[in-house]
Design a protein around this motif. Structure first.
Motif, PDB file in Angstrom:
ATOM      1  N   VAL A   1       0.844  -1.203   0.000  1.00  9.74           N
ATOM      2  CA  VAL A   1       0.000   0.000   0.000  1.00  9.74           C
ATOM      3  C   VAL A   1       0.878   1.251   0.000  1.00  9.74           C
ATOM      4  O   VAL A   1       0.662   2.188  -0.770  1.00  9.74           O
ATOM      5  N   ILE A   2       1.878   1.258   0.874  1.00  3.15           N
ATOM      6  CA  ILE A   2       2.819   2.376   0.913  1.00  3.15           C
ATOM      7  C   ILE A   2       3.546   2.501  -0.415  1.00  3.15           C
ATOM      8  O   ILE A   2       3.711   3.603  -0.953  1.00  3.15           O
ATOM      9  N   GLY A   3       3.972   1.369  -0.970  1.00  2.00           N
ATOM     10  CA  GLY A   3       4.712   1.389  -2.226  1.00  2.00           C
ATOM     11  C   GLY A   3       3.917   2.013  -3.354  1.00  2.00           C
ATOM     12  O   GLY A   3       4.422   2.862  -4.102  1.00  2.00           O
TER      13      GLY A   3
ATOM     14  N   LEU B   1       8.160  -1.053  -5.944  1.00  4.71           N
ATOM     15  CA  LEU B   1       8.990  -2.005  -5.209  1.00  4.71           C
ATOM     16  C   LEU B   1       9.977  -1.288  -4.298  1.00  4.71           C
ATOM     17  O   LEU B   1      10.228  -1.717  -3.165  1.00  4.71           O
ATOM     18  N   ILE B   2      10.550  -0.193  -4.778  1.00  8.07           N
ATOM     19  CA  ILE B   2      11.512   0.560  -3.971  1.00  8.07           C
ATOM     20  C   ILE B   2      10.855   1.086  -2.694  1.00  8.07           C
ATOM     21  O   ILE B   2      11.390   0.922  -1.589  1.00  8.07           O
TER      22      ILE B   2
ATOM     23  N   ALA C   1      10.046   0.590   3.224  1.00 14.67           N
ATOM     24  CA  ALA C   1       9.221   0.391   4.421  1.00 14.67           C
ATOM     25  C   ALA C   1       9.560  -0.941   5.096  1.00 14.67           C
ATOM     26  O   ALA C   1       9.629  -1.029   6.328  1.00 14.67           O
ATOM     27  N   GLN C   2       9.789  -1.987   4.299  1.00 17.11           N
ATOM     28  CA  GLN C   2      10.187  -3.279   4.857  1.00 17.11           C
ATOM     29  C   GLN C   2      11.516  -3.174   5.606  1.00 17.11           C
ATOM     30  O   GLN C   2      11.677  -3.729   6.694  1.00 17.11           O
TER      31      GLN C   2
ATOM     32  N   GLY D   1      14.631  -1.663  12.110  1.00 16.71           N
ATOM     33  CA  GLY D   1      14.421  -0.583  13.069  1.00 16.71           C
ATOM     34  C   GLY D   1      15.172   0.678  12.716  1.00 16.71           C
ATOM     35  O   GLY D   1      15.154   1.649  13.476  1.00 16.71           O
ATOM     36  N   SER D   2      15.827   0.706  11.552  1.00 20.27           N
ATOM     37  CA  SER D   2      16.591   1.872  11.102  1.00 20.27           C
ATOM     38  C   SER D   2      15.899   2.523   9.909  1.00 20.27           C
ATOM     39  O   SER D   2      15.284   1.837   9.094  1.00 20.27           O
ATOM     40  N   PRO D   3      16.012   3.851   9.763  1.00 20.06           N
ATOM     41  CA  PRO D   3      15.435   4.511   8.587  1.00 20.06           C
ATOM     42  C   PRO D   3      16.085   3.997   7.312  1.00 20.06           C
ATOM     43  O   PRO D   3      17.291   3.755   7.263  1.00 20.06           O
TER      44      PRO D   3
END
Length: 292
Positions: free
Chosen positions: A113-115, A261-262, A267-268, A274-276
């Motif tokens: 969804v974010i992608g 996909l990027i 987000a994955q 746990g890192s940006p």
């Protein structure tokens, strides 16, 4: 002794992408580039072929070093059944493309969804700006597209399908409050040529007949379309697809599937580590691999 210790450090945290077929996946390109950019030498990201029937046993056999899994076709619906917990988005879409190991077991997320949403925003699609959108297909990825379109406040969705829209997908569309239209491929060709936004959610080659129908209609249909049209095709291998090439020939702005996909991979990465995520690094790596 030093070599053995180094090997243990390099494999302390493990992740992988699962699916069938899976050899074409570019997720390793994205995640490995991100690990390198963040100096995460103790993380590894692999590829494992797995079908839906084998998924539960595979996950049950993973050792404590495993932190996360990316899931592609045909595993997204099965993964929701296996997850010990799941996000609201995953439950609403009926699809999990990400499993994260937690103290309570495996947690299911849907970053597709974010992608989709972020790839469309990058292409200039603004929330509340579009009267309608076409969605080609009605499977798990189509349901993610619906959630993204709801975030962008699109009021009407036109499904283009070979037969019927899946009942679960139609129910989700109605839950979002969309006005819904269902067209077959012949009718849908004109809709794609005229709509301000189209999202194709079906596999490579599956939209070739739709592209052919669009070519037959050609300039007559596209001449009546809005000035700005966007087509997002979630396929990212063997680019461009016939659908993307045909839509581009009639003036649409094309968003390759690698852009989706990027963003979902970024987000994955954050969920797993746990890192940006180093988004620009992942964009360079993904675009180079998919588009040359």
């Amino acid at each position: 002794m030093v070599q053995a210790s180094s090997r243990q450090v390099l494999t302390r945290h493990r992740a992988a992408v699962l699916g069938k077929p899976i050899a074409h996946s570019m997720s390793p390109v994205l995640h490995r580039a991100a690990y390198e950019a963040r100096g995460m030498a103790d993380w590894s990201y692999d590829v494992r072929e797995c079908d839906a029937a084998s998924l539960r046993d595979l996950i049950a056999g993973l050792g404590p070093t495993w932190r996360g899994l990316s899931l592609t076709m045909p595993l997204k619906e099965e993964a929701l059944l296996i997850a010990d917990t799941a996000s609201d988005v995953a439950l609403r879409t009926g699809a999990v493309n990400t499993l994260i190991r937690t103290g309570r077991g495996w947690h299911g997320e849907n970053t597709d969804v974010i992608g989709i949403r972020e790839a469309l925003r990058d292409a200039g699609v603004a929330a509340g700006a579009l009267p309608r959108a076409v969605v080609v297909g009605s499977g798990a990825t189509a349901r993610s597209a619906l959630a993204a379109l709801a975030d962008l406040r699109v009021p009407e969705v036109i499904f283009v399908v070979r037969k019927d829209v899946r009942a679960s997908t139609l129910a989700q569309a109605r839950d979002h409050g969309f006005r819904v239209v269902v067209l077959n491929e012949t009718e849908g060709a004109a809709a794609v040529l005229e709509a301000p936004l189209t999202i194709s959610t079906i596999p490579a080659g599956a939209a070739d007949s739709l592209a052919g129908a669009m070519s037959e209609l050609g300039v007559a249909a596209s001449a009546t379309s809005p000035t700005q049209r966007v087509l997002l095709d979630v396929v990212y291998a063997d680019w461009p697809t016939e659908l993307a090439a045909t839509a581009a020939a009639y003036g649409a702005r094309i968003v390759p599937g690698i852009e989706m996909l990027i963003h979902q991979g970024a987000a994955q990465f954050q969920l797993m580590t746990g890192s940006p995520a180093p988004l620009e690094v992942m964009q360079r790596a993904g675009r180079a691999a998919a588009l040359g």
